[in-house]
Design an enzyme around this catalytic site. Structure first.
Site, PDB file in Angstrom:
ATOM      1  N   GLY A  57     112.265  28.407  -7.853  1.00 24.41           N
ATOM      2  CA  GLY A  57     113.188  27.677  -7.498  1.00 24.41           C
ATOM      3  C   GLY A  57     114.558  27.795  -7.264  1.00 24.41           C
ATOM      4  O   GLY A  57     115.444  27.416  -6.386  1.00 24.41           O
ATOM      5  N   ASP A 117     117.447  26.391 -10.931  1.00 22.54           N
ATOM      6  CA  ASP A 117     117.786  25.375  -9.995  1.00 22.54           C
ATOM      7  C   ASP A 117     117.894  23.975 -10.666  1.00 22.54           C
ATOM      8  O   ASP A 117     118.934  23.119 -10.226  1.00 22.54           O
ATOM      9  CB  ASP A 117     116.588  25.047  -8.957  1.00 22.54           C
ATOM     10  CG  ASP A 117     115.243  25.081  -9.834  1.00 22.54           C
ATOM     11  OD1 ASP A 117     114.957  24.914 -11.028  1.00 22.54           O
ATOM     12  OD2 ASP A 117     114.144  24.947  -8.888  1.00 22.54           O
ATOM     13  N   ASP A 120     115.799  20.001 -16.931  1.00 22.74           N
ATOM     14  CA  ASP A 120     115.342  18.680 -17.023  1.00 22.74           C
ATOM     15  C   ASP A 120     115.157  18.422 -18.528  1.00 22.74           C
ATOM     16  O   ASP A 120     116.434  18.155 -19.106  1.00 22.74           O
ATOM     17  CB  ASP A 120     113.844  18.870 -16.261  1.00 22.74           C
ATOM     18  CG  ASP A 120     113.107  17.740 -16.330  1.00 22.74           C
ATOM     19  OD1 ASP A 120     112.924  16.592 -17.205  1.00 22.74           O
ATOM     20  OD2 ASP A 120     112.639  17.132 -15.306  1.00 22.74           O
ATOM     21  N   LYS A 148     119.788  17.442 -15.211  1.00 24.26           N
ATOM     22  CA  LYS A 148     119.059  16.026 -15.242  1.00 24.26           C
ATOM     23  C   LYS A 148     119.203  15.649 -16.822  1.00 24.26           C
ATOM     24  O   LYS A 148     118.068  15.643 -17.664  1.00 24.26           O
ATOM     25  CB  LYS A 148     117.375  16.139 -14.682  1.00 24.26           C
ATOM     26  CG  LYS A 148     116.991  14.960 -14.260  1.00 24.26           C
ATOM     27  CD  LYS A 148     115.636  15.100 -13.998  1.00 24.26           C
ATOM     28  CE  LYS A 148     115.414  14.567 -12.643  1.00 24.26           C
ATOM     29  NZ  LYS A 148     113.839  14.673 -12.115  1.00 24.26           N
ATOM     30  N   ARG A 182     110.687  23.914  -0.026  1.00 24.07           N
ATOM     31  CA  ARG A 182     111.590  24.731  -0.551  1.00 24.07           C
ATOM     32  C   ARG A 182     112.494  25.161   0.330  1.00 24.07           C
ATOM     33  O   ARG A 182     113.703  25.171  -0.032  1.00 24.07           O
ATOM     34  CB  ARG A 182     110.891  26.124  -1.041  1.00 24.07           C
ATOM     35  CG  ARG A 182     109.930  25.820  -2.428  1.00 24.07           C
ATOM     36  CD  ARG A 182     109.746  27.336  -2.827  1.00 24.07           C
ATOM     37  NE  ARG A 182     108.444  27.246  -3.996  1.00 24.07           N
ATOM     38  CZ  ARG A 182     108.882  26.900  -5.113  1.00 24.07           C
ATOM     39  NH1 ARG A 182     109.990  26.638  -5.580  1.00 24.07           N
ATOM     40  NH2 ARG A 182     107.943  26.795  -6.314  1.00 24.07           N
TER      41      ARG A 182
END
Length: 199
Positions: A57, A117, A120, A148, A182
């Site tokens: 990512g 990227d 989380d 996040k 992507r």
């Protein structure tokens, strides 16, 4: 360390048909990376940090960030590892990170900037940080395009964050769902029906 930009929704047009909305436009990402590069160049003046990207990512992020740093005459090296806690068609981290590739990068005595990227739950970053510290890195900081925080479960410090990410499943700018999206040059919110029908 850099303060986090608190930009909200950037546009509502769904450029790709599977997107509900564009969250961060190409121009906003580019502008934010310039700011982060200036912060890094200041923090690492006289040093040559290793930008250690988490594949797959991060590929757009680390490419664009390293170019911004080069324009500021900041010397960096680039390396990659693989780490994932999603797998397949999952849209949420399972908390069990698998990390590979750290043995192919010389870390002992290095100032490492881990480039991811999106952060989380934080479980993957914590596992990678433990590995990097055990490998003898002199210092380790964390840079992420998207933080996040609303889904955080592990205690992890983000040194450089691009944007705070709402609790939505996002794709683009290197991030995927089932290896799709992507190459989109922006970050968008994937329509729930796209991934809910596959689960």
């Amino acid at each position: 360390a850099a303060a986090m930009a608190t930009l909200g929704m950037k546009g509502t047009r769904a450029v790709h048909g599977d997107l509900q909305a564009v969250l961060f436009e190409t121009e906003a990402i580019s502008s934010r990376l310039k700011e982060l590069a200036r912060d890094i160049a200041k923090d690492y003046a006289g040093k040559s940090p290793l930008l250690l990207g988490v594949l797959s990512g991060c590929f757009m992020l680390i490419s664009d960030l390293s170019k911004e740093l080069a324009m500021l005459s900041q010397d960096v090296e680039v390396g990659f590892i693989r780490a994932s806690s999603y797998g397949g068609r999952a849209t949420m981290s399972n908390g069990n990170a698998i990390v590979t590739g750290t043995d192919s990068v010389e870390l002992r005595g290095r100032d490492v900037i881990l480039v991811d990227d999106i952060v989380d739950t934080g479980h993957t970053v914590v596992k990678v940080l433990d590995i990097l510290k055990d490998s003898g890195a002199s210092s380790v900081s964390v840079l992420t395009l998207l933080d996040k925080k609303c889904r955080r479960k592990a205690n992890v410090h983000i040194d450089y964050a691009g944007f705070e990410c709402p609790d939505e499943f996002v794709v683009g700018y290197g991030m995927d769902y089932n290896e799709k999206y992507r190459a989109l040059p922006y970050v968008g919110i994937l329509r729930p029906e796209v991934f809910s029908s596959a689960q």
